[in-house]
Scaffold this active site. Sequence first.
Site, mmCIF file in Angstrom:
data_model
loop_
_atom_site.group_PDB
_atom_site.id
_atom_site.type_symbol
_atom_site.label_atom_id
_atom_site.label_comp_id
_atom_site.label_asym_id
_atom_site.label_seq_id
_atom_site.Cartn_x
_atom_site.Cartn_y
_atom_site.Cartn_z
ATOM 1 N N ARG A 159 34.448 33.250 37.472
ATOM 2 C CA ARG A 159 34.884 34.492 38.388
ATOM 3 C C ARG A 159 34.245 35.771 37.768
ATOM 4 N NH1 ARG A 159 40.679 34.078 40.437
ATOM 5 N NH2 ARG A 159 39.955 35.105 42.246
ATOM 6 N N GLN A 217 48.686 34.578 47.701
ATOM 7 C CA GLN A 217 49.122 34.742 46.623
ATOM 8 C C GLN A 217 50.750 35.289 46.508
ATOM 9 O OE1 GLN A 217 46.153 35.690 46.772
ATOM 10 N NE2 GLN A 217 44.963 35.287 45.125
ATOM 11 N N ASP A 228 42.930 43.330 37.494
ATOM 12 C CA ASP A 228 41.908 42.523 36.988
ATOM 13 C C ASP A 228 41.102 43.169 36.003
ATOM 14 O OD1 ASP A 228 42.822 41.411 39.762
ATOM 15 O OD2 ASP A 228 42.357 39.434 38.628
ATOM 16 N N ASN A 242 41.839 45.360 41.673
ATOM 17 C CA ASN A 242 43.031 44.376 41.857
ATOM 18 C C ASN A 242 42.914 43.757 43.437
ATOM 19 O OD1 ASN A 242 45.616 43.407 40.982
ATOM 20 N ND2 ASN A 242 46.488 44.361 42.488
ATOM 21 N N LYS A 243 43.544 42.553 43.606
ATOM 22 C CA LYS A 243 43.359 42.030 44.809
ATOM 23 C C LYS A 243 43.143 42.893 46.017
ATOM 24 C CE LYS A 243 43.280 38.645 44.737
ATOM 25 N NZ LYS A 243 41.950 37.860 44.531
ATOM 26 N N GLY A 264 44.779 34.525 38.250
ATOM 27 C CA GLY A 264 45.484 35.727 37.644
ATOM 28 C C GLY A 264 44.615 35.979 36.224
ATOM 29 N N ALA A 265 44.514 37.577 36.087
ATOM 30 C CA ALA A 265 43.536 37.679 35.287
ATOM 31 C C ALA A 265 43.695 37.314 33.862
ATOM 32 C CB ALA A 265 43.438 39.321 35.132
HETATM 33 C C1 LIG Z 1 48.380 39.877 35.901
HETATM 34 S S1 LIG Z 1 46.824 39.718 36.827
HETATM 35 C C2 LIG Z 1 47.086 39.555 38.472
HETATM 36 C C3 LIG Z 1 45.971 39.682 39.335
HETATM 37 O O1 LIG Z 1 45.182 38.473 39.481
HETATM 38 C C4 LIG Z 1 45.228 38.337 40.727
HETATM 39 O O2 LIG Z 1 43.789 37.799 41.379
HETATM 40 P P1 LIG Z 1 43.581 36.052 41.650
HETATM 41 O O3 LIG Z 1 44.824 35.592 42.065
HETATM 42 O O4 LIG Z 1 42.365 36.050 42.660
HETATM 43 O O5 LIG Z 1 43.200 35.590 40.189
HETATM 44 C C5 LIG Z 1 45.535 39.343 41.460
HETATM 45 O O6 LIG Z 1 44.300 40.305 41.851
HETATM 46 C C6 LIG Z 1 46.430 39.865 40.673
HETATM 47 O O7 LIG Z 1 46.838 41.351 40.877
#
Ligand SMILES: CSC[C@H]1O[C@H](OP(=O)(O)O)[C@H](O)[C@@H]1O
Length: 365
Positions: free
Chosen positions: A91, A204, A245, A255-256, A55-56
């Site tokens: 990352r 996720q 992100d 974003n994802k 999570g960012a």
């Molecule tokens: C509130 S930021 C959440 C954002 O981060 C996630 O990425 P990851 O699970 O790979 O760290 C995803 O892009 C979410 O939207």
Amino acid sequence: MKIDGIHYRSVWVDRDDGWSVRIFDQTKLPWAIEILRLTDADQAAHAIRTMQTRGAPLIGAVAAYGVALAMRADASTAHLDRVVEMLGKTRPTAINLRWALERMRAALHNLSPADRVAAAYAEAAAICDDDVETCRRIGEHGLPLLREIAARKGPDQRVNVLTHCNAGWLATVDYGTALSPIFQAHDEGLNVHVWVDETRPRNQGAALTAFELVKHGVPHTVVADNAGGHLMQHGEVDICIVGTDRVTRQGDVANKIGTYLKALAAKDNGVPFWVALPHSTLDMRARDGVAEIPIEERAEAEVTDLTGRAADGRIETIRVVAEGSPAANPAFDVTPARLVTGLITERGRTEASEAGLRALYPEKA
Ligand SMILES: CSC[C@H]1O[C@H](OP(=O)(O)O)[C@H](O)[C@@H]1O
């Protein structure tokens, strides 16, 4: 937020355990709630790299505490620079990681080594407290969007929100970004329902967003990633709210993976597409997101394999792709600002544009 009535943040310091840093092992959720104990920067880096913590905003906060743990071992300037660089490479896409590490370096670089441990823990704690208040305010500024839909549809109709990935309290220090207005709407009694994109390949949504919504009692339905466009075509989605992100100064949104496709479907069906973000997710040094934002390529195994709970309760990983087939795994995509209805921030809502962001963040212009 709460798990079975107990309030947690996603990262915290255990003062009774030598000021170790505690995080949830999010790769074990929702099947097991395991709390990890970080005692050095390498463990923090490993947790971020393997997405035990993700999570960012949260990876920025955990990296900040990674610097504090490193200062306990060696508070020299050379070590500070080495650890900041090492953590910064864990990352590439979420700008919050760079933002937090730059803030830690700025807070520590001019101090004497003797003062760096206490200062590092204090700055990491300030980053966490700032994130909690920021995410709470994102909820406040997103809430009116849901209230307006509820007022339009009437009390016996539910407000249907579609979200992608996990941008809840498990992606931040607390409250979340995209889920923050949803939690607040639910808590004030709005009839809100969430379509939860499973979010392949790491799931996720199915694993983390669904877990959060179950624990908070928010009505929701998990759907395959490919179902969102169909739901929008049939009027089942009133609004999309996602996290991010990295947002560039012209409002392009990383974003994802899969977010861009949802935004295209939303545009085609006239569904408002909002992006929730804290100030730490803004990258005013970048303009064209597609051209400039580095997209993390993760392991093929995340696509070819799937982890879940077997009928006998054991957690198993199985292969779901034909033997011999290679896989590609870009972990993020970029949604151009033209597909974004607006940005929800701790300072209010704005259009996804340079003018909109300059108006909200004049000091970052
Ligand atoms: C509130 S930021 C959440 C954002 O981060 C996630 O990425 P990851 O699970 O790979 O760290 C995803 O892009 C979410 O939207």
